[in-house]
Write a protein that holds these residues in place. Structure first.
Motif, PDB file in Angstrom:
ATOM      1  N   LEU A   1       0.823  -1.200   0.000  1.00  0.00           N
ATOM      2  CA  LEU A   1       0.000   0.000   0.000  1.00  0.00           C
ATOM      3  C   LEU A   1       0.862   1.256   0.000  1.00  0.00           C
ATOM      4  N   GLN A   2       1.983   1.200   0.730  1.00  0.00           N
ATOM      5  CA  GLN A   2       2.909   2.327   0.722  1.00  0.00           C
ATOM      6  C   GLN A   2       3.501   2.538  -0.669  1.00  0.00           C
ATOM      7  N   HIS A   3       3.854   1.428  -1.337  1.00  0.00           N
ATOM      8  CA  HIS A   3       4.410   1.529  -2.685  1.00  0.00           C
ATOM      9  C   HIS A   3       3.408   2.144  -3.654  1.00  0.00           C
ATOM     10  N   GLN A   4       2.123   1.958  -3.363  1.00  0.00           N
ATOM     11  CA  GLN A   4       1.095   2.542  -4.215  1.00  0.00           C
ATOM     12  C   GLN A   4       0.849   4.014  -3.895  1.00  0.00           C
TER      13      GLN A   4
ATOM     14  N   ILE B   1      -3.904 -12.466  -0.840  1.00  0.00           N
ATOM     15  CA  ILE B   1      -4.771 -12.167  -1.982  1.00  0.00           C
ATOM     16  C   ILE B   1      -4.985 -10.660  -2.094  1.00  0.00           C
ATOM     17  N   HIS B   2      -5.247 -10.008  -0.952  1.00  0.00           N
ATOM     18  CA  HIS B   2      -5.418  -8.554  -0.967  1.00  0.00           C
ATOM     19  C   HIS B   2      -4.152  -7.878  -1.497  1.00  0.00           C
ATOM     20  N   ARG B   3      -3.011  -8.331  -1.036  1.00  0.00           N
ATOM     21  CA  ARG B   3      -1.751  -7.723  -1.478  1.00  0.00           C
ATOM     22  C   ARG B   3      -1.550  -7.926  -2.978  1.00  0.00           C
ATOM     23  N   ALA B   4      -1.861  -9.129  -3.453  1.00  0.00           N
ATOM     24  CA  ALA B   4      -1.685  -9.406  -4.885  1.00  0.00           C
ATOM     25  C   ALA B   4      -2.576  -8.509  -5.733  1.00  0.00           C
ATOM     26  N   VAL B   5      -3.809  -8.291  -5.264  1.00  0.00           N
ATOM     27  CA  VAL B   5      -4.726  -7.447  -6.031  1.00  0.00           C
ATOM     28  C   VAL B   5      -4.267  -5.993  -5.994  1.00  0.00           C
TER      29      VAL B   5
END
Length: 234
Positions: free
Chosen positions: A62-65, A90-94
């Motif tokens: 999320l930080q990278h985004q 799964i959340h991280r992959a999405v």
């Protein structure tokens, strides 16, 4: 919190090392409520599990985004509290799927190193069927954001044919949902200038992904629950 027998609990130092952060960062996230408290063992030593590691990986993504700490806090607060490390992965992959540069071409040995395990030919074929990797000359183009999830799915007792059929179903319906959501967002940003439109899009993307994923997980859980209930002998 779900625990896995094959993975021993981690101390805070081990957790930080595995996640690639400092102990101070782990404690900071804990005080902000981004990480659940550890299980207190003998000698008052805190023990952390796979869910903590997966949650740290999600926070990093999320930080990278470009999401702020406040935004990350809001995002995590809206997640169900009982998510397993697999659900979090799964959340991280999405979320990682929004990143523009997640695909690399690697050798077979490097693919295995990135996967964290030896990969047989049949396992590579399953990753190809899931569209996580693609043959590219003597190497493989790999979606690094999905590789960890794909490797986890290798241990799920589902045939390659079922994986490919499931992928087609997901692609068909996700494209339909994406089309309708894009239409709604275009209407929302039509009256804004270009900078405001880009800002709204950047903030909306992870939230829309979370909403879609959470809704899908709940629907799938309900469908599987109904199926299992109906299959039980009376």
């Amino acid at each position: 919190m779900t625990s896995h027998a094959e993975e021993p609990p981690l101390t805070v130092d081990e957790l930080a090392a595995r996640a690639g952060v400092t102990v101070r960062t782990v404690r900071f996230y804990s005080t902000r409520g981004l990480l659940p408290p550890p299980v207190i063992g003998p000698r008052r030593v805190g023990h952390y599990g796979a869910e903590h590691l997966a949650r740290l990986a999600l926070i990093e993504e999320l930080q990278h985004q470009g999401m702020t700490l406040a935004g990350i806090e809001r995002y995590l607060r809206q997640l169900p509290p009982d998510l397993s490390d697999r659900d979090l992965a799964i959340h991280r992959a999405v979320v990682a799927s929004w990143a523009p540069e997640t695909v690399e071409t690697v050798s077979r040995d490097e693919l295995a190193r990135r996967a964290g395990r030896t990969l047989g030919d049949d396992e590579v074929d399953r990753l190809v069927a899931m569209d996580v990797v693609r043959p590219d000359g003597d190497g493989y183009r790999v979606d690094l954001g999905l590789l960890r999830l794909g490797v986890r799915l290798l241990d799920v007792p589902v045939s390659q044919e079922a994986i490919m059929a499931a992928r087609e179903v997901l692609i068909e319906h996700s494209r339909a949902a994406a089309h309708e959501l894009a239409r709604l967002l275009r209407g929302e940003v039509a009256e804004r200038d270009a900078q405001d439109a880009r800002s709204l899009s950047a903030h909306m993307q992870p939230l829309v992904v979370q909403a879609l994923l959470t809704t899908f997980q709940r629907s799938l859980r309900e469908e599987l629950g109904e199926w299992l209930s109906s299959s039980r002998p009376v």
